[in-house]
Structures are given as structure tokens and as C-alpha cells.
Design a protein around this motif. Structure first.
Motif, PDB file in Angstrom:
ATOM      1  N   UNK A   1      46.700  43.870  48.375  1.00 57.78           N
ATOM      2  CA  UNK A   1      45.305  43.739  47.971  1.00 57.78           C
ATOM      3  C   UNK A   1      44.584  45.069  48.024  1.00 57.78           C
ATOM      4  N   UNK A   2      43.512  45.143  47.265  1.00 56.14           N
ATOM      5  CA  UNK A   2      42.635  46.316  47.294  1.00 56.14           C
ATOM      6  C   UNK A   2      41.208  45.789  47.383  1.00 56.14           C
ATOM      7  N   UNK A   3      40.565  46.094  48.493  1.00 59.97           N
ATOM      8  CA  UNK A   3      39.186  45.664  48.706  1.00 59.97           C
ATOM      9  C   UNK A   3      38.274  46.758  48.153  1.00 59.97           C
ATOM     10  N   UNK A   4      37.388  46.383  47.231  1.00 56.71           N
ATOM     11  CA  UNK A   4      36.489  47.365  46.614  1.00 56.71           C
ATOM     12  C   UNK A   4      35.660  48.090  47.671  1.00 56.71           C
ATOM     13  N   UNK A   5      35.028  47.321  48.543  1.00 54.84           N
ATOM     14  CA  UNK A   5      34.172  47.913  49.569  1.00 54.84           C
ATOM     15  C   UNK A   5      34.308  47.125  50.860  1.00 54.84           C
ATOM     16  N   UNK A   6      34.657  47.833  51.915  1.00 56.63           N
ATOM     17  CA  UNK A   6      34.807  47.245  53.251  1.00 56.63           C
ATOM     18  C   UNK A   6      33.890  48.028  54.177  1.00 56.63           C
ATOM     19  N   UNK A   7      32.947  47.324  54.780  1.00 57.68           N
ATOM     20  CA  UNK A   7      31.989  47.965  55.683  1.00 57.68           C
ATOM     21  C   UNK A   7      32.177  47.362  57.064  1.00 57.68           C
ATOM     22  N   UNK A   8      32.543  48.218  58.011  1.00 58.57           N
ATOM     23  CA  UNK A   8      32.752  47.754  59.388  1.00 58.57           C
ATOM     24  C   UNK A   8      31.577  48.217  60.238  1.00 58.57           C
ATOM     25  N   UNK A   9      30.742  47.254  60.594  1.00 59.74           N
ATOM     26  CA  UNK A   9      29.611  47.526  61.469  1.00 59.74           C
ATOM     27  C   UNK A   9      30.062  47.285  62.907  1.00 59.74           C
TER      28      UNK A   9
END
Length: 134
Positions: A72-80
């Protein structure tokens, strides 16, 4: 736009998002149309507090599900600090069961990597519409 133009436009926006600095965006090189769409995205409520977040673009991963290799390829992953956001960009349509299944697969993979709450979203670039997937 016709199919070819839609594909070109979708690829263009994916490229803009991939190279964009979300905390210090430089939109000077964009057309007015592109700039307007990017600004609407950057002003989303869920992106208000990402200064200290880890931001991954085009996050590629491989995992095994019942001994079947998946990719898979996640377009945008934001880890807060306390949560993870997955945002998948679509040019227009965000209502499709295949998209939901794809994103739930991303979420299942990330559940093996973190205990943080994970939220998943589809974003329509042309409609400037964010849809949370439950």
C-alpha cells in the motif's frame, strides 16, 4: 474534464501535495486554481495542529495478511502525539466502497504499528470536501 485530463490533473495535485511543506507552504509557483484548492485543504480543521506532528507523504508499506503479501501507499499519514490521521486524496469522487476497503486496510496495517487512535479520511480535491470513513 475528460478522462485523460482528469488523470493528468489528479497526478498534478498528488505531486503538489507530495512536495508541499505543510508547515511552511510556498504556493508561489502554483496557478491560481491550484493555489485555491491547496489553500482550502491546508485550512481544514484537522490540519490546524500539526506543527509538532510527524508527516509522511506517499508512505509505502508491505505487509502480510493471511500469508498473502499486500502493498500500500498512503497519500498522507500524520502522526500526532495522541492520534494518527490517514488522508487519501481523490480528484473528485470520495464515495466508493473500494476506497473505503483500501483505507480500512491501511488502518489495519497501522494498528499493528501503533496503539494510537487512527482516523481515516478521503479528500475530494475538486470539491474541497473531507469525508471521514468509519
Amino acid at each position: 474534464p475528460d478522462n485523460y485530463e482528469a488523470i493528468k490533473l489528479g497526478l498534478r495535485f498528488h505531486e503538489i501535495f507530495e512536495y508541499l511543506d505543510f508547515n511552511k507552504p510556498n504556493l508561489d509557483y502554483l496557478s491560481d486554481f491550484e493555489k485555491g484548492k491547496i489553500e482550502k485543504f491546508l485550512n481544514l480543521e484537522i490540519l490546524k495542529d500539526i506543527r509538532n506532528a510527524k508527516i509522511y507523504k506517499e508512505y509505502e508499506f508491505i505487509y502480510y495478511d493471511k500469508e498473502i503479501k499486500k502493498h500500500g501507499i498512503i497519500d498522507l499519514l500524520i502522526e500526532k502525539e495522541d492520534e494518527v490521521l490517514i488522508i487519501d486524496y481523490k480528484l473528485k469522487h470520495v464515495v466508493d466502497e473500494a476506497y473505503k476497503k483500501q483505507l480500512k486496510g491501511y488502518k489495519d496495517y497501522l494498528k499493528t504499528k501503533t496503539d494510537k487512535n487512527i482516523s481515516i479520511y478521503l479528500y475530494s480535491i475538486l470539491d474541497s470536501n473531507l469525508k471521514e470513513i468509519k
